[in-house]
Design a protein around this motif. Structure first.
Motif, PDB file in Angstrom:
ATOM      1  N   LYS A   1     -16.631 -13.550  10.453  1.00  0.00           N
ATOM      2  CA  LYS A   1     -16.286 -12.600  11.515  1.00  0.00           C
ATOM      3  C   LYS A   1     -15.138 -11.678  11.117  1.00  0.00           C
ATOM      4  O   LYS A   1     -14.816 -10.736  11.835  1.00  0.00           O
ATOM      5  CB  LYS A   1     -15.918 -13.355  12.796  1.00  0.00           C
ATOM      6  CG  LYS A   1     -17.068 -14.113  13.434  1.00  0.00           C
ATOM      7  CD  LYS A   1     -16.630 -14.786  14.723  1.00  0.00           C
ATOM      8  CE  LYS A   1     -17.824 -15.434  15.433  1.00  0.00           C
ATOM      9  NZ  LYS A   1     -18.451 -16.486  14.606  1.00  0.00           N
ATOM     10  N   SER A   2     -14.502 -11.973   9.983  1.00  0.00           N
ATOM     11  CA  SER A   2     -13.371 -11.158   9.541  1.00  0.00           C
ATOM     12  C   SER A   2     -13.303 -11.182   8.023  1.00  0.00           C
ATOM     13  O   SER A   2     -13.342 -12.250   7.406  1.00  0.00           O
ATOM     14  CB  SER A   2     -12.061 -11.691  10.141  1.00  0.00           C
ATOM     15  OG  SER A   2     -10.949 -10.937   9.690  1.00  0.00           O
ATOM     16  N   PHE A   3     -13.210 -10.002   7.417  1.00  0.00           N
ATOM     17  CA  PHE A   3     -13.133  -9.865   5.959  1.00  0.00           C
ATOM     18  C   PHE A   3     -12.003  -8.914   5.611  1.00  0.00           C
ATOM     19  O   PHE A   3     -11.915  -7.809   6.164  1.00  0.00           O
ATOM     20  CB  PHE A   3     -14.451  -9.330   5.399  1.00  0.00           C
ATOM     21  CG  PHE A   3     -14.382  -8.964   3.936  1.00  0.00           C
ATOM     22  CD1 PHE A   3     -14.513  -9.935   2.957  1.00  0.00           C
ATOM     23  CD2 PHE A   3     -14.183  -7.646   3.538  1.00  0.00           C
ATOM     24  CE1 PHE A   3     -14.448  -9.606   1.604  1.00  0.00           C
ATOM     25  CE2 PHE A   3     -14.112  -7.304   2.197  1.00  0.00           C
ATOM     26  CZ  PHE A   3     -14.252  -8.290   1.224  1.00  0.00           C
ATOM     27  N   LEU A   4     -11.141  -9.325   4.692  1.00  0.00           N
ATOM     28  CA  LEU A   4     -10.037  -8.476   4.238  1.00  0.00           C
ATOM     29  C   LEU A   4     -10.090  -8.341   2.726  1.00  0.00           C
ATOM     30  O   LEU A   4     -10.027  -9.339   2.004  1.00  0.00           O
ATOM     31  CB  LEU A   4      -8.685  -9.057   4.655  1.00  0.00           C
ATOM     32  CG  LEU A   4      -7.474  -8.189   4.277  1.00  0.00           C
ATOM     33  CD1 LEU A   4      -7.469  -6.889   5.069  1.00  0.00           C
ATOM     34  CD2 LEU A   4      -6.167  -8.934   4.478  1.00  0.00           C
ATOM     35  N   ASN A   5     -10.205  -7.121   2.260  1.00  0.00           N
ATOM     36  CA  ASN A   5     -10.205  -6.820   0.835  1.00  0.00           C
ATOM     37  C   ASN A   5      -8.803  -6.374   0.431  1.00  0.00           C
ATOM     38  O   ASN A   5      -8.305  -5.359   0.915  1.00  0.00           O
ATOM     39  CB  ASN A   5     -11.222  -5.723   0.521  1.00  0.00           C
ATOM     40  CG  ASN A   5     -11.286  -5.395  -0.970  1.00  0.00           C
ATOM     41  OD1 ASN A   5     -10.740  -6.107  -1.806  1.00  0.00           O
ATOM     42  ND2 ASN A   5     -11.968  -4.296  -1.291  1.00  0.00           N
ATOM     43  N   VAL A   6      -8.161  -7.130  -0.428  1.00  0.00           N
ATOM     44  CA  VAL A   6      -6.808  -6.821  -0.886  1.00  0.00           C
ATOM     45  C   VAL A   6      -6.902  -5.919  -2.105  1.00  0.00           C
ATOM     46  O   VAL A   6      -7.376  -6.338  -3.161  1.00  0.00           O
ATOM     47  CB  VAL A   6      -6.040  -8.114  -1.210  1.00  0.00           C
ATOM     48  CG1 VAL A   6      -4.692  -7.784  -1.847  1.00  0.00           C
ATOM     49  CG2 VAL A   6      -5.851  -8.948   0.047  1.00  0.00           C
ATOM     50  N   THR A   7      -6.463  -4.674  -1.972  1.00  0.00           N
ATOM     51  CA  THR A   7      -6.520  -3.748  -3.106  1.00  0.00           C
ATOM     52  C   THR A   7      -5.104  -3.473  -3.617  1.00  0.00           C
ATOM     53  O   THR A   7      -4.402  -4.386  -4.009  1.00  0.00           O
ATOM     54  CB  THR A   7      -7.290  -2.459  -2.728  1.00  0.00           C
ATOM     55  OG1 THR A   7      -6.628  -1.779  -1.657  1.00  0.00           O
ATOM     56  CG2 THR A   7      -8.725  -2.784  -2.335  1.00  0.00           C
ATOM     57  N   THR A   8      -4.641  -2.231  -3.580  1.00  0.00           N
ATOM     58  CA  THR A   8      -3.349  -1.900  -4.183  1.00  0.00           C
ATOM     59  C   THR A   8      -2.878  -0.529  -3.711  1.00  0.00           C
ATOM     60  O   THR A   8      -3.681   0.297  -3.259  1.00  0.00           O
ATOM     61  CB  THR A   8      -3.463  -1.887  -5.726  1.00  0.00           C
ATOM     62  OG1 THR A   8      -2.243  -1.428  -6.316  1.00  0.00           O
ATOM     63  CG2 THR A   8      -4.588  -0.977  -6.184  1.00  0.00           C
ATOM     64  N   ASP A   9      -1.592  -0.282  -3.849  1.00  0.00           N
ATOM     65  CA  ASP A   9      -1.050   1.046  -3.556  1.00  0.00           C
ATOM     66  C   ASP A   9      -1.502   2.083  -4.583  1.00  0.00           C
ATOM     67  O   ASP A   9      -1.367   3.287  -4.365  1.00  0.00           O
ATOM     68  CB  ASP A   9       0.479   0.998  -3.499  1.00  0.00           C
ATOM     69  CG  ASP A   9       1.110   0.448  -4.774  1.00  0.00           C
ATOM     70  OD1 ASP A   9       0.375   0.027  -5.689  1.00  0.00           O
ATOM     71  OD2 ASP A   9       2.354   0.424  -4.858  1.00  0.00           O
ATOM     72  N   LYS A  10      -2.059   1.625  -5.692  1.00  0.00           N
ATOM     73  CA  LYS A  10      -2.441   2.533  -6.775  1.00  0.00           C
ATOM     74  C   LYS A  10      -3.830   3.132  -6.595  1.00  0.00           C
ATOM     75  O   LYS A  10      -4.342   3.804  -7.500  1.00  0.00           O
ATOM     76  CB  LYS A  10      -2.339   1.804  -8.115  1.00  0.00           C
ATOM     77  CG  LYS A  10      -0.924   1.337  -8.438  1.00  0.00           C
ATOM     78  CD  LYS A  10      -0.876   0.502  -9.701  1.00  0.00           C
ATOM     79  CE  LYS A  10       0.543   0.014  -9.966  1.00  0.00           C
ATOM     80  NZ  LYS A  10       1.039  -0.895  -8.916  1.00  0.00           N
ATOM     81  N   VAL A  11      -4.464   2.902  -5.435  1.00  0.00           N
ATOM     82  CA  VAL A  11      -5.797   3.468  -5.210  1.00  0.00           C
ATOM     83  C   VAL A  11      -5.752   4.977  -4.986  1.00  0.00           C
ATOM     84  O   VAL A  11      -6.760   5.663  -5.133  1.00  0.00           O
ATOM     85  CB  VAL A  11      -6.501   2.815  -3.994  1.00  0.00           C
ATOM     86  CG1 VAL A  11      -6.738   1.339  -4.247  1.00  0.00           C
ATOM     87  CG2 VAL A  11      -5.700   3.029  -2.709  1.00  0.00           C
ATOM     88  N   TYR A  12      -4.583   5.511  -4.650  1.00  0.00           N
ATOM     89  CA  TYR A  12      -4.488   6.929  -4.314  1.00  0.00           C
ATOM     90  C   TYR A  12      -4.464   7.822  -5.566  1.00  0.00           C
ATOM     91  O   TYR A  12      -3.978   7.414  -6.625  1.00  0.00           O
ATOM     92  CB  TYR A  12      -3.228   7.193  -3.486  1.00  0.00           C
ATOM     93  CG  TYR A  12      -3.231   6.495  -2.153  1.00  0.00           C
ATOM     94  CD1 TYR A  12      -4.078   6.910  -1.137  1.00  0.00           C
ATOM     95  CD2 TYR A  12      -2.411   5.394  -1.917  1.00  0.00           C
ATOM     96  CE1 TYR A  12      -4.104   6.275   0.091  1.00  0.00           C
ATOM     97  CE2 TYR A  12      -2.421   4.735  -0.692  1.00  0.00           C
ATOM     98  CZ  TYR A  12      -3.278   5.178   0.301  1.00  0.00           C
ATOM     99  OH  TYR A  12      -3.311   4.528   1.509  1.00  0.00           O
ATOM    100  N   PHE A  13      -5.005   9.028  -5.411  1.00  0.00           N
ATOM    101  CA  PHE A  13      -4.843  10.050  -6.447  1.00  0.00           C
ATOM    102  C   PHE A  13      -3.375  10.449  -6.446  1.00  0.00           C
ATOM    103  O   PHE A  13      -2.889  11.065  -5.492  1.00  0.00           O
ATOM    104  CB  PHE A  13      -5.738  11.252  -6.151  1.00  0.00           C
ATOM    105  CG  PHE A  13      -5.628  12.347  -7.176  1.00  0.00           C
ATOM    106  CD1 PHE A  13      -6.142  12.165  -8.446  1.00  0.00           C
ATOM    107  CD2 PHE A  13      -4.992  13.547  -6.877  1.00  0.00           C
ATOM    108  CE1 PHE A  13      -6.038  13.175  -9.398  1.00  0.00           C
ATOM    109  CE2 PHE A  13      -4.874  14.555  -7.819  1.00  0.00           C
ATOM    110  CZ  PHE A  13      -5.399  14.362  -9.084  1.00  0.00           C
ATOM    111  N   ASN A  14      -2.671  10.084  -7.497  1.00  0.00           N
ATOM    112  CA  ASN A  14      -1.217  10.229  -7.506  1.00  0.00           C
ATOM    113  C   ASN A  14      -0.814  11.650  -7.886  1.00  0.00           C
ATOM    114  O   ASN A  14      -1.070  12.107  -8.994  1.00  0.00           O
ATOM    115  CB  ASN A  14      -0.572   9.232  -8.475  1.00  0.00           C
ATOM    116  CG  ASN A  14       0.922   9.109  -8.247  1.00  0.00           C
ATOM    117  OD1 ASN A  14       1.638  10.099  -8.250  1.00  0.00           O
ATOM    118  ND2 ASN A  14       1.386   7.901  -8.037  1.00  0.00           N
TER     119      ASN A  14
END
Length: 353
Positions: A127-140
């Motif tokens: 019923k709940s899913f959390l994908n842990v990614t990173t602050d680095k996903v953004y086009f910097n």
């Protein structure tokens, strides 16, 4: 925010954590098991040394050793344990390693996410899913202000880019297959804390130098990052997963980062470490021709604060102090599990002040 209510929610809940043998996974499993959750983990065998082994995390949960790329084995774990909540942390987590092994990085971080989400798609219990990614996903763009959740996703290096892809995969599965359950991604800033032994991370590098009586070598002393103690995102993950379990409309992407004073250069972080450790100094080891890493990165965390009432608890100075305390406790023969539980309790006390 009443964090004690959020943690009480987990009592008796069936929870699956991928990447549970890693640094952040170990802290998350410690928190969830302490809250009374029935925790199952799926991850590669822990490296040596590891917090997972030293704190005997496996004694408090069901630990399954497996590769996130092995979809059939992962599906069998879903079928056997019927998780209600899934935290996806399994990843190849290092920027410099991603330059050496880009294909493996993409296989793990992108297809690993596909495999987990496809298991969720076939599950009737989640019923709940959390994908842990990173602050680095953004086009910097080397901006001096924080990135917001609606900014462009296009990480530069293979690690960062694979996590951007993981974000897109999650959004597609949510839109096409899983619109009826809570699904979010969490983009945490640079995490520090006791028990991190990874290579090519600044605090573990500082600790190794200090223990061996060497000066600390800092590769990019002027690079600015949003540093925070590991308990900041760990508690945020628990809150997001709980709240969207009860209200799927809270699904989305959330930045998790420090206050402005936690967005500091690597050199400043090294200064803090030297202050709290004592009797050690650092030197500039900037390398010409080294792999590209962003010079400035900052997060705007307004959304998570407004939605869930989550704000940073410990300053960067306090975070570094706790890392040094944890490490010296271990070096002096102290119990890692006890120190983890003590820090969790202290954090919760400070949170409610």
């Amino acid at each position: 925010m009443n964090i004690r209510d959020d943690l009480r929610f987990y009592s008796g809940k069936r929870v699956l954590v991928t990447g549970h043998t890693g640094f952040k996974g170990s802290w998350l499993c410690c928190l969830l098991a302490g809250a009374g959750a029935e925790v199952t983990g799926y991850a590669l065998k822990p490296e040596s040394p590891s917090l997972f082994a030293e704190a005997h995390i496996g004694d408090r949960m069901n630990s399954v050793i497996g590769d996130i790329r092995d979809r059939e084995k992962l599906l069998s774990v879903f079928c056997e344990t019927r998780p209600e909540i899934v935290f996806h942390l399994a990843a190849q987590p290092l920027v410099r390693e991603s330059y050496k092994n880009p294909a493996y990085t993409y296989e793990t971080n992108v297809m690993g996410t596909v495999n987990v989400l496809d298991c969720v798609r076939q599950s009737e219990s989640v019923k709940s899913f959390l994908n842990v990614t990173t602050d680095k996903v953004y086009f910097n763009r080397e901006w001096e202000w924080g990135y917001r959740e609606n900014e462009e996703l296009n990480g530069y290096d293979p690690y960062s880019n694979s996590k951007s892809c993981s974000e897109l995969v999650t959004e597609t599965y949510k839109r096409c297959f899983l619109s009826n359950i809570g699904i979010s991604t969490a983009r945490a800033g640079n995490v520090i804390g006791g028990g991190d032994f990874a290579k090519d991370r600044i605090i573990p590098d500082c600790i190794r130098a200090a223990v061996n009586g060497r000066s600390i070598g800092i590769r990019n002393p002027y690079s600015v990052r949003p540093f925070q103690h590991v308990l900041e995102p760990i508690f945020a993950y628990a809150v997001i997963a709980r709240r969207q379990f009860e209200d799927a409309s809270l699904s989305g992407s959330y930045n998790i980062g420090p206050q402005d004073d936690g967005c500091v250069s690597a050199g400043t972080l090294a200064d803090l470490f030297c202050k709290h450790w004592g009797g050690i100094a650092w030197e500039n080891l900037s390398e010409s021709g080294s792999p590209h890493e962003a010079g400035f990165l900052k997060l705007d965390c307004s959304r998570i604060k407004k939605t869930f009432g989550i704000s940073p608890v410990w300053s960067i100075d306090k975070a570094v102090e706790m890392v040094c305390r944890f490490t010296k406790t271990q070096l002096n023969g102290g119990d890692a599990a006890s120190e983890m539980n003590t820090e969790i309790s202290e954090y919760m006390e400070d949170m409610t002040k």
